[in-house]
Motif scaffolding. Structure first.
Motif, PDB file in Angstrom:
ATOM      1  N   LEU B 101      52.631  -9.500  57.352  1.00  0.00           N
ATOM      2  CA  LEU B 101      51.477  -9.366  58.229  1.00  0.00           C
ATOM      3  C   LEU B 101      51.898  -8.644  59.501  1.00  0.00           C
ATOM      4  CD1 LEU B 101      48.462 -10.301  58.559  1.00  0.00           C
ATOM      5  CD2 LEU B 101      49.363 -12.233  59.866  1.00  0.00           C
ATOM      6  N   LEU B 102      51.082  -7.683  59.949  1.00  0.00           N
ATOM      7  CA  LEU B 102      51.348  -6.990  61.209  1.00  0.00           C
ATOM      8  C   LEU B 102      50.178  -7.243  62.162  1.00  0.00           C
ATOM      9  CD1 LEU B 102      53.021  -5.385  58.965  1.00  0.00           C
ATOM     10  CD2 LEU B 102      52.964  -3.476  60.567  1.00  0.00           C
ATOM     11  N   LEU B 103      50.479  -7.623  63.383  1.00  0.00           N
ATOM     12  CA  LEU B 103      49.430  -7.917  64.356  1.00  0.00           C
ATOM     13  C   LEU B 103      49.510  -6.934  65.520  1.00  0.00           C
ATOM     14  CD1 LEU B 103      49.665 -11.823  64.409  1.00  0.00           C
ATOM     15  CD2 LEU B 103      48.219 -10.358  62.977  1.00  0.00           C
ATOM     16  N   ASP B 104      48.420  -6.200  65.689  1.00  0.00           N
ATOM     17  CA  ASP B 104      48.365  -5.161  66.712  1.00  0.00           C
ATOM     18  C   ASP B 104      47.561  -5.643  67.912  1.00  0.00           C
ATOM     19  OD1 ASP B 104      48.457  -2.735  68.018  1.00  0.00           O
ATOM     20  OD2 ASP B 104      46.862  -1.814  66.808  1.00  0.00           O
ATOM     21  N   ARG B 105      48.205  -6.052  68.962  1.00  0.00           N
ATOM     22  CA  ARG B 105      47.573  -6.443  70.222  1.00  0.00           C
ATOM     23  C   ARG B 105      46.585  -7.599  70.091  1.00  0.00           C
ATOM     24  NH1 ARG B 105      44.362  -1.713  71.575  1.00  0.00           N
ATOM     25  NH2 ARG B 105      44.287  -1.666  69.306  1.00  0.00           N
ATOM     26  N   ILE B 106      46.954  -8.637  69.351  1.00  0.00           N
ATOM     27  CA  ILE B 106      46.125  -9.848  69.317  1.00  0.00           C
ATOM     28  C   ILE B 106      46.213 -10.505  70.690  1.00  0.00           C
ATOM     29  CG2 ILE B 106      45.861 -12.136  68.279  1.00  0.00           C
ATOM     30  CD1 ILE B 106      45.094  -9.830  66.404  1.00  0.00           C
ATOM     31  N   GLN B 107      45.048 -10.853  71.244  1.00  0.00           N
ATOM     32  CA  GLN B 107      45.019 -11.365  72.617  1.00  0.00           C
ATOM     33  C   GLN B 107      44.867 -12.873  72.701  1.00  0.00           C
ATOM     34  OE1 GLN B 107      41.840  -9.179  74.477  1.00  0.00           O
ATOM     35  NE2 GLN B 107      43.295  -8.236  75.899  1.00  0.00           N
ATOM     36  N   ASP B 108      44.071 -13.417  71.794  1.00  0.00           N
ATOM     37  CA  ASP B 108      43.732 -14.826  71.905  1.00  0.00           C
ATOM     38  C   ASP B 108      44.832 -15.703  71.291  1.00  0.00           C
ATOM     39  OD1 ASP B 108      41.403 -16.894  72.299  1.00  0.00           O
ATOM     40  OD2 ASP B 108      42.229 -17.280  70.308  1.00  0.00           O
ATOM     41  N   PRO B 109      45.380 -16.630  72.079  1.00  0.00           N
ATOM     42  CA  PRO B 109      46.477 -17.468  71.584  1.00  0.00           C
ATOM     43  C   PRO B 109      46.071 -18.267  70.337  1.00  0.00           C
ATOM     44  CG  PRO B 109      46.143 -17.798  73.950  1.00  0.00           C
ATOM     45  CD  PRO B 109      45.016 -16.942  73.478  1.00  0.00           C
ATOM     46  N   LEU B 115      46.805 -17.340  62.776  1.00  0.00           N
ATOM     47  CA  LEU B 115      47.267 -16.318  61.825  1.00  0.00           C
ATOM     48  C   LEU B 115      48.678 -16.628  61.315  1.00  0.00           C
ATOM     49  CD1 LEU B 115      45.719 -13.209  63.570  1.00  0.00           C
ATOM     50  CD2 LEU B 115      45.323 -13.856  61.181  1.00  0.00           C
ATOM     51  N   ILE B 116      49.530 -17.125  62.198  1.00  0.00           N
ATOM     52  CA  ILE B 116      50.884 -17.506  61.772  1.00  0.00           C
ATOM     53  C   ILE B 116      50.805 -18.669  60.773  1.00  0.00           C
ATOM     54  CG2 ILE B 116      53.060 -18.536  62.549  1.00  0.00           C
ATOM     55  CD1 ILE B 116      52.638 -17.007  65.218  1.00  0.00           C
ATOM     56  N   ARG B 117      49.982 -19.661  61.112  1.00  0.00           N
ATOM     57  CA  ARG B 117      49.804 -20.824  60.232  1.00  0.00           C
ATOM     58  C   ARG B 117      49.293 -20.388  58.855  1.00  0.00           C
ATOM     59  NH1 ARG B 117      45.351 -25.574  61.644  1.00  0.00           N
ATOM     60  NH2 ARG B 117      45.635 -26.832  59.767  1.00  0.00           N
ATOM     61  N   THR B 118      48.317 -19.487  58.847  1.00  0.00           N
ATOM     62  CA  THR B 118      47.737 -19.025  57.591  1.00  0.00           C
ATOM     63  C   THR B 118      48.742 -18.207  56.789  1.00  0.00           C
ATOM     64  OG1 THR B 118      45.617 -18.910  58.758  1.00  0.00           O
ATOM     65  CG2 THR B 118      45.732 -17.863  56.612  1.00  0.00           C
ATOM     66  N   ALA B 119      49.539 -17.399  57.474  1.00  0.00           N
ATOM     67  CA  ALA B 119      50.553 -16.586  56.789  1.00  0.00           C
ATOM     68  C   ALA B 119      51.521 -17.487  56.025  1.00  0.00           C
ATOM     69  CB  ALA B 119      51.302 -15.711  57.801  1.00  0.00           C
ATOM     70  N   LYS B 192      54.766  -5.150  46.778  1.00  0.00           N
ATOM     71  CA  LYS B 192      55.056  -5.276  48.205  1.00  0.00           C
ATOM     72  C   LYS B 192      53.862  -4.773  49.010  1.00  0.00           C
ATOM     73  CE  LYS B 192      60.089  -4.807  47.919  1.00  0.00           C
ATOM     74  NZ  LYS B 192      61.258  -4.039  48.433  1.00  0.00           N
ATOM     75  N   MET B 193      53.225  -5.682  49.713  1.00  0.00           N
ATOM     76  CA  MET B 193      52.030  -5.315  50.475  1.00  0.00           C
ATOM     77  C   MET B 193      52.155  -5.792  51.918  1.00  0.00           C
ATOM     78  SD  MET B 193      49.045  -6.378  47.734  1.00  0.00           S
ATOM     79  CE  MET B 193      47.721  -5.278  48.263  1.00  0.00           C
ATOM     80  N   ALA B 194      51.658  -4.952  52.828  1.00  0.00           N
ATOM     81  CA  ALA B 194      51.609  -5.337  54.241  1.00  0.00           C
ATOM     82  C   ALA B 194      50.201  -5.056  54.764  1.00  0.00           C
ATOM     83  CB  ALA B 194      52.642  -4.558  55.048  1.00  0.00           C
ATOM     84  N   PHE B 195      49.735  -5.870  55.693  1.00  0.00           N
ATOM     85  CA  PHE B 195      48.379  -5.765  56.221  1.00  0.00           C
ATOM     86  C   PHE B 195      48.429  -5.763  57.741  1.00  0.00           C
ATOM     87  CE2 PHE B 195      48.532  -8.059  52.251  1.00  0.00           C
ATOM     88  CZ  PHE B 195      47.636  -7.348  51.462  1.00  0.00           C
ATOM     89  N   VAL B 196      47.699  -4.837  58.339  1.00  0.00           N
ATOM     90  CA  VAL B 196      47.660  -4.768  59.803  1.00  0.00           C
ATOM     91  C   VAL B 196      46.319  -5.282  60.298  1.00  0.00           C
ATOM     92  CG1 VAL B 196      48.103  -3.345  61.831  1.00  0.00           C
ATOM     93  CG2 VAL B 196      48.969  -2.602  59.587  1.00  0.00           C
ATOM     94  N   LEU B 197      46.340  -6.280  61.167  1.00  0.00           N
ATOM     95  CA  LEU B 197      45.127  -6.762  61.823  1.00  0.00           C
ATOM     96  C   LEU B 197      45.178  -6.353  63.280  1.00  0.00           C
ATOM     97  CD1 LEU B 197      45.114 -10.365  60.352  1.00  0.00           C
ATOM     98  CD2 LEU B 197      43.562  -8.507  59.715  1.00  0.00           C
TER      99      LEU B 197
END
Lengths: 243, 243
Positions: B101-109, B115-119, B192-197
């Motif tokens: 999982l890739l996270l691009d500028r997630i602001q809300d804690p 997202l970490i928990r779900t991953a 092998k898959m990666a997803f950017v949110l």
């Protein structure tokens, strides 16, 4: 336009109290912040008054101009807002429902609001919430719905009654639980489906689970549980409404 | 056991500062609250000191007893806690990843932690986050992970470099976007898959989207958008790791 310059103004004092649930319950009013939510509220015809710093103007509704300190006092936002509306609480009518969400004692305002937003996104027709689910008009709930609360009936109810009424109406009602449950992919799709999500710590109460036609769980690989708004999102996506 | 009775104690002052990002960055330390998180942290061997009101005891680590006022000062919780640990920041190693999982500028804690928990729940192997994503050691992030942060590598990185490195390693990298995108169900599953949110307001930045092999969107019926943690949950469930 009326102009308010003092925090001691009686109206300001009355409006400020609307930040508390008790006062919202007593008056049947609530506060909506920012132009996006106010426009949605205006479309529903529930706006009583808009308080603004002068940067926004809305037609066909009572406008009051106020100094920034007043808006700051009324607002829950730390970054400040330019307009806040005093609105009447409302419930949209339920029309020919096929997909219904039931929330049993959801506590976190962010989860509650996100679930409402997701329900609208996936074509759900109504959200029923237990009496002890947190207040719909809590500002964090409103913010998390991102305006979706104006697009779906959200009805406070005794959930056991709601489950029975839905079943009578031909609904298959699914609980969510890890025990005595089928995996979400195994559940059979039908025309009328309802899903019950439960409290963040305790899940759906046993009394409600017993009434459900079946319980389902989401297949997870590693960890013991999902956030309830995430779980709801996965279920509502899988069984999204077709309209 | 050392006993601290005063808020003026120098250690208390130093620990309290760890509630601020700047001080966490400077010292490489952070605070973890409550027995569940402390046990997870101890398993990683990153606990320096546990401060307790006497109700909890942990073996093999420095314990300090403190009066309730001290714990209250250190804690972000309104309801109070019985134990808080001072921990060293850490990064778990990435092992033979298949789902990233890739996270691009997630602001809300809350979104970040969820997202970490779900991953972890869906068998993902690593989470890469852009430099300007909010701090992993923010107490709201830690609380939202529900301990999951101790089970997955969370790595701060320049995402464009990460995307390229993953592609070199045989990953298919998916952006999330409403434009030039296929629906999630149409995307082809691969080993092998990666997803950017992306950011709550702006989504994934155009520069990153351009690097991705493909973009996907989640089929919605009604509303314009989903909460990012919900969107991530739906995608990670659909393409969950098999381990």
């Amino acid at each position: 336009m009326e102009k308010i310059t003092s925090l001691q103004n009686q109206k300001v004092k009355a409006w400020t109290k609307l930040r508390e649930k008790k006062e919202r319950d007593r008056t049947g009013l609530f506060l909506a912040e920012g132009p996006h939510l106010i426009e949605e509220a205006m479309r529903q015809g529930i706006v009583e008054t808009v308080i603004t710093d002068g940067r926004y103007s809305f037609d066909g509704v009572q406008m009051v101009e106020a100094v920034p300190q007043v808006l700051k006092k009324l607002s829950a936002s730390v970054s400040g807002v330019s307009c806040i509306a005093v609105c009447r609480q409302f419930t949209l009518p339920v029309k020919d429902p096929r997909r219904v969400l039931l929330l049993d004692r959801i506590q976190d305002p962010g989860n509650f609001g996100t679930l409402i937003r997701t329900a609208v996104s996936f074509g759900f027709d109504a959200v029923y919430v237990s009496e002890d689910t947190c207040d719909l008009y809590n500002e964090k709930v409103i913010r998390s719905t991102q305006g979706a609360m104006f697009h779906i009936p959200v009805i406070r109810a005794t959930l056991s009654d709601t489950v029975r009424a839905l079943q009578k109406d031909g609904f298959r009602v699914f609980g969510t639980s890890l025990h005595n449950a089928v995996s979400m992919s195994e559940a059979q799709e039908s025309e009328k489906m309802a899903f019950v999500l439960g409290n963040e710590g305790q899940g759906v109460s046993p009394a409600i689970l017993q009434l459900c036609d079946q319980s389902m769980f989401i297949e997870i690989s590693g960890f013991e549980s999902l956030n309830v708004a995430v779980a709801g999102g996965i279920i509502m996506y899988r069984y999204r409404g077709k309209r």
